[in-house]
Design a protein around this motif. Structure first.
Motif, short mmCIF file in Angstrom:
data_model
loop_
_atom_site.label_atom_id
_atom_site.label_comp_id
_atom_site.label_asym_id
_atom_site.label_seq_id
_atom_site.Cartn_x
_atom_site.Cartn_y
_atom_site.Cartn_z
N PRO A 131 13.65 5.49 5.96
CA PRO A 131 13.34 6.84 5.47
C PRO A 131 14.15 7.24 4.22
N ASP A 132 15.33 6.63 4.03
CA ASP A 132 16.10 6.95 2.82
C ASP A 132 15.60 6.18 1.59
N GLY A 133 14.56 5.38 1.77
CA GLY A 133 13.99 4.65 0.63
C GLY A 133 14.85 3.46 0.20
N ALA A 134 15.81 3.07 1.03
CA ALA A 134 16.73 1.99 0.62
C ALA A 134 16.15 0.59 0.83
N ILE A 135 15.56 0.35 1.99
CA ILE A 135 15.20 -1.03 2.33
C ILE A 135 13.77 -1.14 2.88
N THR A 136 13.04 -2.11 2.35
CA THR A 136 11.71 -2.43 2.88
C THR A 136 11.81 -3.78 3.59
N THR B 171 0.82 -1.21 0.00
CA THR B 171 0.00 0.00 0.00
C THR B 171 0.86 1.26 0.00
N THR B 172 2.17 1.07 0.15
CA THR B 172 3.10 2.19 0.04
C THR B 172 4.23 1.74 -0.90
N PRO B 173 5.01 2.69 -1.44
CA PRO B 173 6.08 2.27 -2.36
C PRO B 173 7.12 1.43 -1.64
N ARG B 174 7.61 0.39 -2.32
CA ARG B 174 8.70 -0.40 -1.73
C ARG B 174 10.01 0.37 -1.88
N GLY B 175 10.99 -0.01 -1.03
CA GLY B 175 12.31 0.60 -1.15
C GLY B 175 13.08 0.02 -2.34
N ARG B 176 14.31 0.51 -2.53
CA ARG B 176 15.11 -0.01 -3.64
C ARG B 176 15.45 -1.48 -3.44
N HIS B 177 15.51 -1.91 -2.18
CA HIS B 177 15.76 -3.31 -1.86
C HIS B 177 14.67 -3.80 -0.91
N GLN C 193 13.21 -14.17 15.83
CA GLN C 193 14.42 -13.51 16.34
C GLN C 193 15.10 -12.70 15.23
N LEU C 194 15.07 -13.25 14.01
CA LEU C 194 15.66 -12.52 12.88
C LEU C 194 14.90 -11.23 12.62
N ILE C 195 13.60 -11.32 12.69
CA ILE C 195 12.78 -10.12 12.43
C ILE C 195 13.06 -9.06 13.50
N GLU C 196 13.15 -9.50 14.76
CA GLU C 196 13.44 -8.54 15.83
C GLU C 196 14.77 -7.83 15.58
N LYS C 197 15.77 -8.61 15.19
CA LYS C 197 17.10 -8.04 14.95
C LYS C 197 17.05 -7.07 13.76
N ALA C 198 16.36 -7.47 12.69
CA ALA C 198 16.29 -6.61 11.51
C ALA C 198 15.54 -5.31 11.83
N LYS C 199 14.49 -5.41 12.63
CA LYS C 199 13.73 -4.21 13.00
C LYS C 199 14.63 -3.24 13.76
N GLN C 200 15.42 -3.84 14.66
CA GLN C 200 16.33 -3.03 15.48
C GLN C 200 17.40 -2.35 14.60
N LEU C 201 17.98 -3.13 13.68
CA LEU C 201 19.05 -2.60 12.84
C LEU C 201 18.55 -1.53 11.88
N LEU C 202 17.35 -1.73 11.36
CA LEU C 202 16.83 -0.80 10.34
C LEU C 202 16.00 0.32 10.95
N GLY C 203 15.56 0.13 12.19
CA GLY C 203 14.74 1.15 12.85
C GLY C 203 13.35 1.26 12.25
N ILE D 24 22.88 -6.69 5.71
CA ILE D 24 22.16 -5.43 5.47
C ILE D 24 23.11 -4.37 4.93
N ARG D 25 24.34 -4.39 5.43
CA ARG D 25 25.32 -3.41 4.94
C ARG D 25 25.54 -3.54 3.44
N THR D 26 25.51 -4.78 2.92
CA THR D 26 25.75 -4.96 1.48
C THR D 26 24.66 -4.25 0.66
N LEU D 27 23.48 -4.11 1.22
CA LEU D 27 22.41 -3.42 0.50
C LEU D 27 22.55 -1.91 0.61
N GLN D 28 23.21 -1.47 1.67
CA GLN D 28 23.29 -0.01 1.89
C GLN D 28 24.46 0.62 1.15
N ASP D 29 25.43 -0.23 0.71
CA ASP D 29 26.61 0.32 0.04
C ASP D 29 26.26 0.90 -1.32
#
Ligand code: FES
Length: 168
Positions: free
Chosen positions: A123-128, A82-88, A105-115, A163-168
Motif C-alpha cells: 500500500p505504500d507503493g514501495a514493493i511489487t 495492469t496497475t502501476p508497479r511499486g518503486r521496487h 516456498q519463497l513466494i509464500e514467505k514473501a507474501k507473508q512478509l509483504l502482506g 526485503i528490508r534493504t528495499l524498504q530503507d
C-alpha cells in the motif's frame, strides 16, 4: 464522451487530460504500423507505466481489434502490468529448476512478509511482487530478481533482510 470512457475509474490515466493526450498520441502514431497492437501496448506500458483494463478497452476500440486479443497480449507477457508497479519489484523465477528448487516456498514467505499477493504492490507503493520466467541462472536455483539484480540460492530465512534493504 465516447461510450468506452463512461465507466472508467476516476484514477485511470484516461481520466487525466495529460495522460489521455499521451495515450491518443501513441495510438495515432502507431495505429497503421504492422503489429500495431503490440507496438501500442509496449508504448503505453513504457510511457504510462501500466495498461489498465480501461486503457486496454480503449486501445482495442481505437485499433479496431477485439478487446480479447488485447487482453490476451497483456496477460501473456509478464512485461505488462495492469496497475502501476511499486518503486521496487521483486520477482521469483518460475522456471523448472527454480520451481523445483524452492520458488513456491519463497513466494509464500514473501507474501507473508509483504502482506500482498503475487501481482500486487504494497500500500505504500514501495514493493511489487511478481513471478518471472527462467532468467538463465538455473544453476543458482532458486533465483530472485530484485529490481534488475539477480540473487541465487535464495532461502526463505534470508528474505526478511533482503526485503528490508528495499524498504530503507
Ligand atoms: S529456472 Fe530459474 S533461472 Fe532458470
Amino acid at each position: 464522451m465516447p461510450d468506452i470512457l463512461q465507466n472508467v475509474p476516476e484514477n485511470d490515466p484516461l481520466r487525466n487530460p495529460d495522460q489521455k493526450k499521451l495515450i491518443d498520441q501513441i495510438l495515432e502514431v502507431n495505429r497503421d504500423r504492422p503489429g500495431a497492437t503490440m507496438v501500442v501496448l509496449n508504448e503505453l506500458q513504457k510511457q504510462i507505466g501500466f495498461v489498465s483494463e480501461a486503457m486496454q478497452a480503449y486501445a482495442a476500440k481505437e485499433l479496431k481489434v477485439p478487446v480479447s486479443s488485447v487482453h490476451g497480449v497483456v496477460s501473456f507477457y509478464s512485461f505488462f502490468t495492469t496497475t502501476p508497479r511499486g518503486r521496487h519489484v521483486i520477482k521469483f523465477c518460475m522456471g523448472t529448476a527454480c520451481y523445483v528448487g524452492g520458488t513456491p516456498q519463497l513466494i509464500e514467505k514473501a507474501k507473508q512478509l509483504l502482506g500482498i499477493d503475487v501481482g500486487q504492490t504494497t500500500p505504500d507503493g514501495a514493493i511489487t511482487l511478481e513471478v518471472c520466467r527462467c532468467v538463465g541462472a538455473c544453476s543458482q536455483a532458486p533465483v530472485m530478481v530484485m529490481d534488475e539484480e539477480i540473487s541465487g540460492r535464495v532461502r526463505p530465512n534470508k528474505l526478511p533482510q533482503s526485503i528490508r534493504t528495499l524498504q530503507d
